[in-house]
Design a protein around this motif. Structure first.
Motif, PDB file in Angstrom:
ATOM      1  N   GLU A  18       0.806  -1.225   0.000  1.00 54.23           N
ATOM      2  CA  GLU A  18       0.000   0.000   0.000  1.00 54.23           C
ATOM      3  C   GLU A  18       0.834   1.266   0.000  1.00 54.23           C
ATOM      4  O   GLU A  18       0.338   2.347   0.323  1.00 54.23           O
ATOM      5  CB  GLU A  18      -0.997   0.004   1.174  1.00 54.23           C
ATOM      6  CG  GLU A  18      -1.904  -1.216   1.177  1.00 54.23           C
ATOM      7  CD  GLU A  18      -2.835  -1.281   2.369  1.00 54.23           C
ATOM      8  OE1 GLU A  18      -2.913  -0.274   3.103  1.00 54.23           O
ATOM      9  OE2 GLU A  18      -3.464  -2.322   2.564  1.00 54.23           O
TER      10      GLU A  18
ATOM     11  N   SER B 173      -8.842  -2.760  -5.922  1.00 51.63           N
ATOM     12  CA  SER B 173      -9.591  -2.914  -4.675  1.00 51.63           C
ATOM     13  C   SER B 173     -10.222  -1.617  -4.204  1.00 51.63           C
ATOM     14  O   SER B 173     -10.823  -1.585  -3.125  1.00 51.63           O
ATOM     15  CB  SER B 173      -8.657  -3.442  -3.575  1.00 51.63           C
ATOM     16  OG  SER B 173      -8.025  -4.622  -3.982  1.00 51.63           O
TER      17      SER B 173
ATOM     18  N   SER C 179      -6.230   1.258  -7.769  1.00 54.39           N
ATOM     19  CA  SER C 179      -6.203  -0.119  -7.299  1.00 54.39           C
ATOM     20  C   SER C 179      -7.468  -0.838  -7.731  1.00 54.39           C
ATOM     21  O   SER C 179      -8.544  -0.236  -7.788  1.00 54.39           O
ATOM     22  CB  SER C 179      -6.084  -0.162  -5.771  1.00 54.39           C
ATOM     23  OG  SER C 179      -6.212  -1.489  -5.294  1.00 54.39           O
TER      24      SER C 179
ATOM     25  N   VAL D 216      -4.871   0.598   0.053  1.00 49.54           N
ATOM     26  CA  VAL D 216      -5.086  -0.655  -0.679  1.00 49.54           C
ATOM     27  C   VAL D 216      -3.849  -0.894  -1.539  1.00 49.54           C
ATOM     28  O   VAL D 216      -3.043   0.018  -1.747  1.00 49.54           O
ATOM     29  CB  VAL D 216      -6.346  -0.583  -1.588  1.00 49.54           C
ATOM     30  CG1 VAL D 216      -7.625  -0.654  -0.781  1.00 49.54           C
ATOM     31  CG2 VAL D 216      -6.324   0.690  -2.427  1.00 49.54           C
TER      32      VAL D 216
END
Length: 1617
Positions: A1206, A1246, A1244, A1228
């Motif tokens: 991250e 995510s 990301s 993330v």
């Protein structure tokens, strides 16, 4: 308003517009002056301040119109006093909410003016009677002149100075001449009045005129006022108050006799006037006895008079307050039904009504332009897809009138039961039409209401980019769902503020869907808007120029205008007007000429007939005429204040500001002193006269909930700026306005003034309105909030601006609550560069950081959120920035001390601080970001998401240009081409879509099998007109215009992705397939040139997973799953090298000199110009976890890498890989990176957001970095000073983090991966559970020693550890059993004896949480949600009620009476460990996530603090289970431990939270902890239960069933060893 009428208004159809809502109380005071002077002064001193405070508390403005105050004589030169008074009464009646007239009648009838205008017929009758006296007839002829320009003709009483030129001469040299003329006029006025009254009396007796006609020659100004405002049939009685005063001791008031009653010139009583007064009183008492308030007073007795004045003031306060209350809604149910559910409907209705009203006004005088009208109407009738229609022309050319006419034609032509939906915005004419965000928000609401579509949420309308996106989608929805057209007219784009990049026009659709029409207008040269439109809209048919009017059209227009006001011109006068118009041809100039010419009488001297030949000259001429009438100082200052205000001034504000202007007051009081020695203010009459002469050029609009005045047209503003607002004068205007809105001279504070011409010094009350920040608890002073920062800045009152606004948390919080956080940020953006204080930049950036949080809130914002956000972000800088930020932190703490509700109080910084590299976070998707494609030439960023949405940003301005809707599944690749005008995208919905990035529309769809799409690849050969697409094992080539297939290759094995590169200069297509086979194809002939096997690339993991192309060198780089890296040349040469682990990416530098490969936790950089692998750096670039992405920036000579840890790291290439910076806060894994200028963009899969990072941020504001834990396994010691967690990427090491210094204090080695951590604070030990099943014990103060509990035989990982509250017992949980140990003293490490007991569970159940109690009991939960409380000493246990999902948290109270259980669902329970029953069941359903991760009890066991999956911390009352407070902390809370007055927590973002919890003894029943949280919470409590029910619900397990032995069958649940 009923819903149908509401819809008609919203659709532009309603013919009877609703009246504009008023929030003003405006009261006209009517009385004679000399006899009521004391009453007026008493009201001013005692009553008006009380009424004003009452109004302000109810959100109303208050204004008194006293036309007598400060005026020397009724007999104004032009005889306009009566007309002006009646106009003011009409204005008060129209504007005021409730009361509008207070009339006080004593024993004086008052001044009786000669009528200014007499009709031709009536004058003829009277003249015939007057002719009997030659002197009277001559006088009448001398003063009344016939005006044949009026239709019908009239006789006008000439201004006094027509014959008595020195009457108004204020030159001291002519003092005697002036006195002589005043004397002459009094005599002539008396003779004229007497002659007309005698003639009228005689004519009325003969029936030639009516009694009403006769009476106007006898009527006083006071009777005119009372009759017009009260006695007339149409007058409102409920808003009027009539006060009779009777002087009981008139005989004792001989010294005031001439003031109290009407007297003749000889001093005797005027019996005629007294009779008229008696008639007036009798008429009032006869018709309206209940409206009269009577007072009897003895004026000669001071005590009686004082008592009367106090009683009068009290009575006025009571009556006026009652009248106001009767018009206010008493309860929320009094509000119209729609407004209850749509709180924005009030301002929207004001906005829509404002533009509809202006449209009708401007279209009434429209004529000509038929050709333009026909072109526009033809455009509107075309129901196909089309571009917006652009109307352009010079300022004053009539663009606005043209568009208003179009709007009215469409409105009137619409059928009653259908027709088009019409949206009109005359931009810049109202506060809601000046900022593009406000404009689009109001249009979205209006269209949705009109068409019964779903309304946008506050989360959409609060965020500009979301509003733009919704607007574009709304137009498509309207096109698809409605048969009738939607027409949106936006006049004067150039009047939009430049904020949000409005002039870039990214918000404007470049192509309208079918049946949707957008018509805009603009100036040709303002802000480059027209050029921008031409770039976006290539069709020349979409542009219409408004040319000057022809002389014939001008003649028609002037005749129509004159006819509309009952005027005409002589032939010579008309010639003058038209000849000037021929030289200009602009409608605005003609309008100004009309306004000048309509004043001309038929007898006006030719020397006075002047018409300007240009619009700007005409405005100059208007202002010069006003200066001659009203004085240059008043005109220049009044107009200057209106222009320099931020959004206009209300009349009350303007008069108050003029009362603070010493220059204006000195100019007015040149020849007489103010009526009071203690009070000085601007006379209402002076403004009324000026406003009348500005009629038509002052426009009313709504601003901040008030009706304010602005100038009619931009050219009026420009002339004011040029003529009256030099740099010095402008600063003075701003200074006075700042003093007014600060309220410095209100509430009786006296301000000195010097009146030089009468040689008088005064220390006087200016009687201006007070300016508190809040008028009441729920009524903010919106005008002050809007205007004050602007004027302090422009007046260069920097110290006041910094102290009272920018550094004042009360101001900031109040304005955020009342006006929204965007308005506060704009204040900072406007100010910080001028103030020059670096601390204010940090405050501004802090506001920007939590702006998304505030924008997400629906409804009113709890100020507690604001103070928490500010303190938790700025606390980092409290010591280093003491002057502003340190003071603001102190203000926060002081505010929290007085906060009446339960709250958390930050004791350190733990939110993302400002001043760091994070520039902003931009959102717009529902799911993670999968694709980022940057087009540097056009500053375009195309982003694709897992949800199938694509968004195009202008990354330079961070503006949304388009939201591309077309795909229905995850976007896997995108390519921009055509110099940023087109793009192609591939999706898991098995389509390639081609987009026009100018219009934001798809123009071609190609079906393609994307079942296997891990290798998604796109290349556009614009020269050949081909699109190359790799999908699975196939390579497809498509025609770029038609979408027809050109080629389909299948070089690989089905089901295995192929890597592809297209080298256009070499006309080469390279494919690399599973196993390392390379094929070279001729891209022009599609023939295979050759194939070969990559050396060293073979085996099961020899799958190509990533690639990049180096076009300049004709190379392709391919990475494989087995760690092989291949370099393939266009000539067929290959080179391979093995990396330590599987490749994750390869990326080439923007100048193609270098390329980088990512593998495992490392990145290597290679030279791109070599046929073999040559490393550029001597060592790898390393992260703590798998590296996911990288990007080069050749200009800065850097490479930026992103990782699963991250973090983003910036490395110097010139310094051979030196680490320049590490950016924390992505939250993330960093899957993609891009660089533009000095900005890094990260995304990301995510996360639904992008983060933008500034590489050149000021590192002097860099704060202590957070710790980098990614496991969620955290322990804390020493009051949060030490944090322990598995090291990212190397979990067999324990990082010891010093949170105060922000650095790694130590590394503890473990033999295998760390799975859980627990600290025994009193015994000073860190316990560590490992994946091997071992438990380690590290002394906190002697880390070189370590104890070990060996793993059990099963070698299962330790799932969790739990210490009892007294640290005497520790439970170690594995998947299928739990061991319990005694923790005893030892030196230096406490010893663990045991296991003293063990719990085994059956195979299908796994333990996931455990809690140990000091008495040896174990409380544990399973993955199925079951809970058990076991006593190892007594060998018995309880099976407690089950949760519905996996247990995620168990926590024991400090006295071990209670336990909290939490699971992955919304339920958490508070258990009584003595009874084995739950006492409270708390169900908390969040907007995003459910369940809790960690918890702790307060030291006194009164509260429970929980850290939950919705990234919030909550506190609960143990006694009743109620939720006390919720705080959103932006990240999952990984650990939470109690302190004496609060808690310490850690988050996934690596911050240590220290907070104090404050709770009042009694909580307000209206307090709602979820006021600003999208969640629901219910509590189910069980105080007592039936014994039988308890036995049925609780399974108690006896000793005989739990003993181990051959005869005893093992329980299905567990057994104790």
């Amino acid at each position: 308003m009923d819903i149908n009428k509401l819809k008609d208004v919203m659709r532009g159809k309603e013919t009877t517009l609703p009246s504009k809502p008023s929030n003003a109380v405006r009261i006209f005071i009517s009385s004679t002056f000399s006899d009521m002077a004391e009453e007026r002064d008493a009201l001013m001193e005692l009553a008006y301040p009380e009424i004003q405070a009452f109004c302000q508390k109810n959100g109303l403005t208050f204004e008194v119109v006293d036309m007598r105050w400060g005026v020397r004589d009724y007999a104004t030169v032009d005889h306009m006093t009566t007309e002006l008074c009646l106009k003011e009464i009409e204005s008060c009646s129209r504007i005021s909410m409730g009361p509008f007239l207070i009339a006080m009648i004593g024993e004086r009838y008052g001044f009786r003016p000669i009528p200014r205008i007499i009709s031709e017929e009536e004058f003829s009758i009277l003249y015939n009677k007057v002719q009997k006296d030659q002197s009277d007839a001559q006088l009448l002829t001398q003063w009344f002149w016939k005006d044949t320009n009026s239709a019908p003709p009239i006789f006008i009483l000439q201004p006094i100075t027509t014959h008595l030129i020195h009457y108004a001469d204020t030159n001291p040299v002519h003092k005697d001449l002036q006195a002589e003329d005043i004397k002459k006029w009094k005599k002539m006025e008396s003779q004229l009045s007497q002659a007309l009254r005698l003639a009228a009396t005689e004519a009325e007796k003969e029936g030639l005129i009516t009694p009403e006609q006769k009476h106007k020659y006898f009527k006083s100004v006071t009777e005119y006022e009372i009759e017009y405002g009260f006695l007339a049939s149409k007058a409102s009685k409920s808003g009027s108050t009539i006060i009779f005063r009777e002087v009981k001791d008139m005989d004792y008031c001989k010294d005031k006799f001439h003031q109290l009653i009407d007297v003749r010139e000889d001093g005797s009583s005027d019996k005629e006037a007294q009779e008229l007064l008696g008639d007036l009183k009798e008429r009032i008492l006869r018709d309206h006895p209940d409206q009269v308030k009577r007072h009897v007073v003895e004026m000669s007795k001071e005590k009686s008079k004082c008592s009367y004045l106090q009683e009068l003031c009290g009575q006025v306060i009571t009556v006026v307050s009652h009248q106001i209350l009767s018009c206010l809604p008493n309860t929320p149910t009094d509000h119209p039904e729609p407004e209850v559910h749509m709180p924005w409907l009030g301002w929207l209705m004001q906005e829509v009504t404002h533009h509809l009203t202006m449209s009708r006004m401007k279209s009434e005088i429209f004529c000509g332009r038929q050709e333009l009208l026909q072109c526009i109407m033809s455009h509107v009738k075309d129901d196909h897809v089309c571009s917006p229609l652009v109307i352009y022309g010079a300022s004053g050319s009539g663009k606005t009138a043209l568009l208003c006419k179009v709007f009215e034609i469409l409105r009137l032509a619409a059928p009653s039961d259908g027709g088009p939906t019409l949206i009109l915005r005359l931009l810049g004419t109202s506060p809601q039409s000046s900022e593009i965000h406000d404009v689009l928000k109001s249009i979205c609401y209006q269209v949705c209401l009109s068409l019964d579509l779903s309304l946008p949420s506050a989360q959409i309308t609060n965020i500009y980019s979301e509003t733009v996106r919704f607007f574009h989608q709304l137009l498509n929805t309207a096109s698809e769902t409605r048969a009738e057209p939607l027409v949106v007219i936006l006049d004067s784009l150039d009047q939009l503020s430049t904020s949000e990049g409005a002039h870039h026009l990214h918000w404007l659709p470049k192509e309208c869907p079918a049946n949707v029409h957008i018509i805009v207008s603009t100036l040709p040269d303002e802000g480059g808007i027209l050029n921008t439109l031409r770039e976006f809209i290539p069709d020349p048919q979409s542009f219409l120029e408004v040319q000057p009017l022809s002389p014939e059209q001008g003649g028609q227009m002037i005749e129509m205008l004159l006819s509309s006001v009952g005027r005409k011109l002589t032939t010579a006068q008309l010639d003058i007007v038209l000849s000037s118009f021929k030289m200009c041809g602009q409608p605005l100039q003609l309008r100004l000429a009309f306004d000048e010419a309509k004043r001309w009488s038929s007898y006006t001297s030719p020397s006075e007939l002047k018409i300007a030949t240009s619009t700007k000259d005409a405005v100059h001429q208007l202002y010069q005429r006003l200066e001659q009438i009203h004085g240059k100082i008043l005109v220049s200052h009044a107009l200057g204040y209106i222009v320099t205000s931020r959004s206009g001034l209300s009349e009350a504000e303007l008069k108050d500001v003029l009362s603070l202007d010493d220059d204006v007051l000195a100019d007015i009081y040149q020849y007489w002193a103010p009526p009071s020695n203690d009070v000085i203010k601007f006379p209402s009459l002076s403004w009324t006269r000026l406003r009348l002469d500005l009629e038509g050029y002052l426009v009313e609009r709504q601003a901040d909930g008030s009706t304010v005045l602005g100038l009619y047209h931009r050219q009026f503003i420009e002339v004011v700026q040029d003529s009256y607002l030099t740099v010095t004068e402008k600063a003075k205007r701003h200074y006075t306005l700042s003093e007014y809105f600060m309220g410095k001279w209100s509430q009786g504070t006296k301000r000195p003034i010097h009146l030089p011409l009468i040689k008088k010094y005064m220390d006087a009350d200016r009687k201006v309105a007070p300016q508190p920040l809040w008028f009441s608890d729920d009524v903010p002073n919106l005008r002050k909030m809007s205007e004050l920062p602007y004027h302090l800045l422009k007046a260069e009152r920097i110290e006041d601006l910094q102290r009272d606004i920018l550094g004042n948390l009360n101001w900031i919080a109040s304005k955020i609550v009342s006006c929204g956080i965007n308005s506060v940020i704009k204040d900072f953006e406007m100010s910080v560069e001028y103030v020059g204080n670096s601390e204010l930049y940090l405050v501004r950036d802090a506001l920007r950081l939590f702006q998304p949080t505030i924008n997400f809130i629906e409804g009113s914002v709890d100020p507690c959120i604001i103070y928490t956000e500010i303190l938790a972000r700025l606390h980092f800088f409290q010591q280093s920035c003491p002057s502003v930020i340190g003071e603001m932190c102190r203000q926060c703490l002081a505010w929290f001390d007085k906060y009446p509700n339960p709250t958390f109080i930050p004791m350190c910084g733990f939110f993302q601080p400002p001043g760091g590299p994070l520039q902003t976070t931009i959102t717009g998707f529902q799911k993670g970001v999968t694709v980022m494609e940057l087009c540097h030439d056009q500053d375009l960023l195309v982003v694709g998401s897992e949800d199938g949405t694509m968004i195009v940003w202008n990354i330079k301005d961070i503006e949304v240009i388009h939201t591309l809707i077309g795909h229905s599944a995850s976007i896997r690749c995108a390519k921009v081409f055509g110099s940023g005008t087109r793009a192609v995208s591939g999706s898991m919905d098995h389509t390639l879509l081609l987009w026009n990035l100018v219009t934001g529309k798809t123009y071609l769809s190609i079906h393609e099998d994307h079942t296997v799409y891990e290798n998604a690849y796109l290349h556009v050969d614009e020269k050949m007109g081909f699109i190359y697409s790799a999908a699975g094992s196939q390579v497809n080539v498509w025609h770029i215009e038609s979408g027809d297939p050109v080629l389909c290759l299948s070089p690989g094995v089905p089901g295995f992705p192929v890597q592809v590169a297209v080298l256009s200069p070499q006309q080469l297509l390279i494919t690399v397939t599973e196993g390392g086979t390379v094929h070279l194809w001729d891209s022009s002939t599609r023939e295979l040139r050759g194939s070969r096997q990559l050396p060293g690339v073979f085996g099961k993991a020899a799958d190509p997973v990533c690639s990049c192309v180096i076009p300049r060198h004709g190379k392709m780089v391919v990475g494989f799953k087995n760690g092989a890296l291949a370099l393939i040349s266009s000539g067929g040469g290959v080179s391979t090298e093995m990396m330590p682990s599987a490749l994750t990416f390869v990326v080439v530098a923007d100048d193609e000199s270098l390329f980088a490969a990512g593998f495992g936790k490392q990145v290597q950089v290679f030279l791109a110009d070599s046929n073999a692998f040559r490393t550029f750096l001597s060592s790898y670039l390393e992260h703590d976890d798998i590296v996911e992405s990288a990007v080069f920036n050749s200009e800065k000579d850097i490479i930026v890498t992103g990782s699963r840890d991250e973090t983003i790291r910036i490395w110097s290439l010139s310094q051979r890989g030196a680490l320049l910076d590490t950016l924390h806060g992505m939250g993330v894994p960093v899957n993609a990176l891009a660089i533009t200028g000095r900005t890094i963009i990260s995304s990301s899969c995510s996360a639904y957001y992008l983060k933008l990072w500034n590489m050149d941020y000021d590192k002097q504001h860099k704060t202590v970095p957070p710790f980098q834990d990614r496991s969620g396994c955290v322990a804390v010691s020493d009051a949060g000073k030490r944090v322990y967690f598995p090291r990212t990427g190397d979990k067999h090491k324990i990082a010891v983090w010093d949170s105060e210094k922000g650095l790694m204090a130590n590394i503890l080695e473990a033999s295998s991966n760390v799975t859980c951590l627990e600290v025994a604070e009193c015994k000073r030990v860190l316990f560590c559970g490992l994946s091997s099943g071992t438990v380690l014990a590290f002394p906190l103060d002697q880390t070189q020693d370590v104890a070990c509990i060996p793993p059990p035989d099963h070698n299962l990982p330790v799932l969790c550890l739990s210490l009892s509250k007294c640290e005497s017992k520790m439970a170690v949980a594995y998947q299928s059993f739990v061991h319990l140990y005694d923790v005893t003293r030892g030196d230096p490490i406490p010893t663990l004896e045991g296991p003293i007991g063990s719990v085994h569970v059956m195979d299908s159940i796994s333990v996931c949480q455990v809690a140990a109690l000091g008495d040896g009991r174990l409380f544990y939960g399973t993955s199925q949600g079951e809970l058990y409380l076991l006593n190892s000493e007594k060998e018995e246990g309880l099976s407690l009620g089950s949760h519905r999902s996996k247990i995620t948290c168990l926590e024991i109270s400090n006295k071990e009476m209670y336990a909290l259980s939490g699971s992955e669902d919304a339920i958490q329970r508070l258990w009584n460990l003595q009874t084995g029953e739950w006492e409270h069941e708390m169900c908390y359903k969040g907007f995003f996530f459910h369940g809790i991760d960690c918890a702790c009890f307060s030291p006194d066991d009164r509260y429970i603090y929980t850290g939950s999956k919705d990234r919030a911390i909550k506190v609960w009352d143990v006694s009743n289970g109620s939720l006390l407070a919720v705080q959103y902390v932006y990240a999952t809370v990984t650990r939470i431990i109690p302190t004496i007055d609060g808690f310490i927590g850690t988050t996934r973002l690596g911050y240590v939270i220290r907070e104090r919890f404050q709770c009042p003894r009694s909580i307000n029943p209206k307090y709602n902890p979820l006021q600003n949280i999208k969640a629901s919470c219910t509590v189910n409590s069980m105080k007592s239960r039936d014994t039988q029910h308890k036995a049925a619900m609780t399974s108690k397990i006896k000793k005989s069933r739990w003993r181990c032995g051959d005869q005893t069958k093992r329980s299905q649940i567990c057994h104790i060893v």
